[in-house]
Design a protein around this motif. Structure first.
Motif, PDB file in Angstrom:
ATOM      1  N   UNK A   4      34.311  34.662  -4.641  1.00  0.00           N
ATOM      2  CA  UNK A   4      35.626  34.130  -4.269  1.00  0.00           C
ATOM      3  C   UNK A   4      36.774  34.916  -4.885  1.00  0.00           C
ATOM      4  N   UNK A   5      36.488  35.741  -5.898  1.00  0.00           N
ATOM      5  CA  UNK A   5      37.543  36.511  -6.553  1.00  0.00           C
ATOM      6  C   UNK A   5      38.158  37.572  -5.643  1.00  0.00           C
ATOM      7  N   UNK A  60      47.067  29.878   3.342  1.00  0.00           N
ATOM      8  CA  UNK A  60      46.303  30.896   4.056  1.00  0.00           C
ATOM      9  C   UNK A  60      45.452  31.629   3.024  1.00  0.00           C
ATOM     10  N   UNK A  61      44.321  32.134   3.485  1.00  0.00           N
ATOM     11  CA  UNK A  61      43.415  32.872   2.623  1.00  0.00           C
ATOM     12  C   UNK A  61      43.385  34.303   3.127  1.00  0.00           C
ATOM     13  N   UNK A  62      43.613  35.236   2.208  1.00  0.00           N
ATOM     14  CA  UNK A  62      43.621  36.642   2.545  1.00  0.00           C
ATOM     15  C   UNK A  62      42.520  37.377   1.801  1.00  0.00           C
ATOM     16  N   UNK A  63      42.003  38.390   2.462  1.00  0.00           N
ATOM     17  CA  UNK A  63      41.107  39.353   1.829  1.00  0.00           C
ATOM     18  C   UNK A  63      41.761  40.692   2.100  1.00  0.00           C
ATOM     19  N   UNK A  64      42.173  41.350   1.040  1.00  0.00           N
ATOM     20  CA  UNK A  64      43.021  42.535   1.153  1.00  0.00           C
ATOM     21  C   UNK A  64      44.273  42.109   1.924  1.00  0.00           C
ATOM     22  N   UNK A  65      44.584  42.733   3.035  1.00  0.00           N
ATOM     23  CA  UNK A  65      45.771  42.337   3.795  1.00  0.00           C
ATOM     24  C   UNK A  65      45.426  41.551   5.041  1.00  0.00           C
ATOM     25  N   UNK A  66      44.165  41.130   5.175  1.00  0.00           N
ATOM     26  CA  UNK A  66      43.731  40.423   6.379  1.00  0.00           C
ATOM     27  C   UNK A  66      43.656  38.920   6.124  1.00  0.00           C
ATOM     28  N   UNK A  67      44.207  38.161   7.055  1.00  0.00           N
ATOM     29  CA  UNK A  67      44.105  36.707   7.018  1.00  0.00           C
ATOM     30  C   UNK A  67      42.694  36.327   7.449  1.00  0.00           C
ATOM     31  N   UNK A  95      32.171  33.623   5.852  1.00  0.00           N
ATOM     32  CA  UNK A  95      31.412  32.385   5.641  1.00  0.00           C
ATOM     33  C   UNK A  95      30.145  32.696   4.846  1.00  0.00           C
ATOM     34  N   UNK A  96      29.657  31.701   4.132  1.00  0.00           N
ATOM     35  CA  UNK A  96      28.417  31.880   3.371  1.00  0.00           C
ATOM     36  C   UNK A  96      28.614  32.487   2.001  1.00  0.00           C
ATOM     37  N   UNK A  97      29.855  32.680   1.587  1.00  0.00           N
ATOM     38  CA  UNK A  97      30.157  33.274   0.280  1.00  0.00           C
ATOM     39  C   UNK A  97      30.617  32.237  -0.745  1.00  0.00           C
ATOM     40  N   UNK A  98      30.644  30.974  -0.339  1.00  0.00           N
ATOM     41  CA  UNK A  98      31.134  29.919  -1.221  1.00  0.00           C
ATOM     42  C   UNK A  98      32.631  29.692  -1.105  1.00  0.00           C
ATOM     43  N   UNK A  99      33.277  30.394  -0.185  1.00  0.00           N
ATOM     44  CA  UNK A  99      34.725  30.282  -0.040  1.00  0.00           C
ATOM     45  C   UNK A  99      35.141  28.906   0.482  1.00  0.00           C
ATOM     46  N   UNK A 157      37.397   9.016  -2.354  1.00  0.00           N
ATOM     47  CA  UNK A 157      38.264   8.333  -3.316  1.00  0.00           C
ATOM     48  C   UNK A 157      38.508   9.262  -4.496  1.00  0.00           C
ATOM     49  N   UNK A 158      39.749   9.308  -4.973  1.00  0.00           N
ATOM     50  CA  UNK A 158      40.072  10.180  -6.104  1.00  0.00           C
ATOM     51  C   UNK A 158      40.246   9.420  -7.405  1.00  0.00           C
ATOM     52  N   UNK A 159      39.919   8.138  -7.454  1.00  0.00           N
ATOM     53  CA  UNK A 159      39.986   7.368  -8.685  1.00  0.00           C
ATOM     54  C   UNK A 159      39.021   7.979  -9.695  1.00  0.00           C
ATOM     55  N   UNK A 160      39.505   8.205 -10.893  1.00  0.00           N
ATOM     56  CA  UNK A 160      38.698   8.843 -11.947  1.00  0.00           C
ATOM     57  C   UNK A 160      38.158  10.190 -11.504  1.00  0.00           C
ATOM     58  N   UNK A 161      38.951  10.891 -10.741  1.00  0.00           N
ATOM     59  CA  UNK A 161      38.541  12.181 -10.190  1.00  0.00           C
ATOM     60  C   UNK A 161      38.498  13.230 -11.286  1.00  0.00           C
ATOM     61  N   UNK A 162      37.389  13.904 -11.382  1.00  0.00           N
ATOM     62  CA  UNK A 162      37.233  14.959 -12.378  1.00  0.00           C
ATOM     63  C   UNK A 162      37.723  16.288 -11.799  1.00  0.00           C
ATOM     64  N   UNK A 163      38.629  16.938 -12.507  1.00  0.00           N
ATOM     65  CA  UNK A 163      39.170  18.207 -12.033  1.00  0.00           C
ATOM     66  C   UNK A 163      38.400  19.404 -12.578  1.00  0.00           C
ATOM     67  N   UNK A 164      37.316  19.161 -13.237  1.00  0.00           N
ATOM     68  CA  UNK A 164      36.552  20.240 -13.853  1.00  0.00           C
ATOM     69  C   UNK A 164      35.453  20.705 -12.911  1.00  0.00           C
ATOM     70  N   UNK A 165      35.481  21.956 -12.514  1.00  0.00           N
ATOM     71  CA  UNK A 165      34.478  22.507 -11.616  1.00  0.00           C
ATOM     72  C   UNK A 165      33.798  23.690 -12.274  1.00  0.00           C
ATOM     73  N   UNK A 166      32.552  23.861 -11.945  1.00  0.00           N
ATOM     74  CA  UNK A 166      31.871  25.096 -12.338  1.00  0.00           C
ATOM     75  C   UNK A 166      31.548  25.831 -11.054  1.00  0.00           C
ATOM     76  N   UNK A 167      31.872  27.074 -11.016  1.00  0.00           N
ATOM     77  CA  UNK A 167      31.719  27.835  -9.765  1.00  0.00           C
ATOM     78  C   UNK A 167      30.485  28.692  -9.798  1.00  0.00           C
TER      79      UNK A 167
END
Length: 167
Positions: A4-5, A60-67, A95-99, A157-167
């Motif tokens: 995703x980087x 929008x999501x770009x890769x280099x200069x392409x949308x 697709x298939x890259x976790x994006x 539902x976002x009650x007690x929603x955890x914002x911590x993700x591991x990628x």
């Protein structure tokens, strides 16, 4: 380096209107779904009206200069302090890259940070990858599909929603 980087998620700009419309039209056509500028896709034609002036965001999501993708949300009158995630589309070659999962998580974090309590999403059964993405990320089937092109609706539902993700 994570896959995703290589992508940049940024806010929509007026110059993105035509490329975004073309991207969404292209992805819908893959699944034999029509682009509906006067109905289901009017929010893409008028991003300012549906997203930017209502307290939502459109990215929008770009890769280099392409949308290569899109995603957004705006407040809705469903449930309590609710938003609907809309227009999560990725071109086939990214697709298939976790994006998709990464984009969903970024949207959820932005939504939670703004104090919303529920996320709604509508999709079509033919978008099998999207259905799996929502179901594997805590979205529960609901009723009340509002978009003619869609046949599934989910809520999280976002009650007690955890914002911590591991990628």
């Amino acid at each position: 380096m994570k896959a995703v980087d290589q992508f940049q998620i940024r806010n929509w700009q007026p110059s993105d209107r035509t490329p975004v419309t073309n991207l969404i039209r292209s992805v819908l056509a893959e699944y034999h779904l029509d682009f509906e500028p006067a109905a289901a896709d009017c929010d893409v034609v008028e991003v300012e009206k549906y997203y930017l002036t209502t307290g939502g965001e459109f990215w929008v999501i770009q890769q280099d200069d392409q949308l290569v993708g899109t995603g957004g949300y705006y407040p809705v009158m469903r449930g309590e302090k609710a938003v609907e995630i809309r227009k999560m589309y990725l071109l086939p070659h990214v697709r298939g890259l976790g994006l998709g999962k990464y984009l969903l998580q970024q949207l959820e974090q932005a939504i939670a940070a703004r104090g919303f309590m529920q996320i709604w999403v509508e999709t079509a059964s033919v978008l099998t990858t999207a259905v799996k993405l929502y179901e594997h990320n805590g979205y529960q089937p609901a009723s009340g599909v509002e978009t003619a092109r869609c046949d599934r609706v989910y809520v999280k539902q976002l009650t007690n929603y955890a914002l911590d993700y591991s990628y």
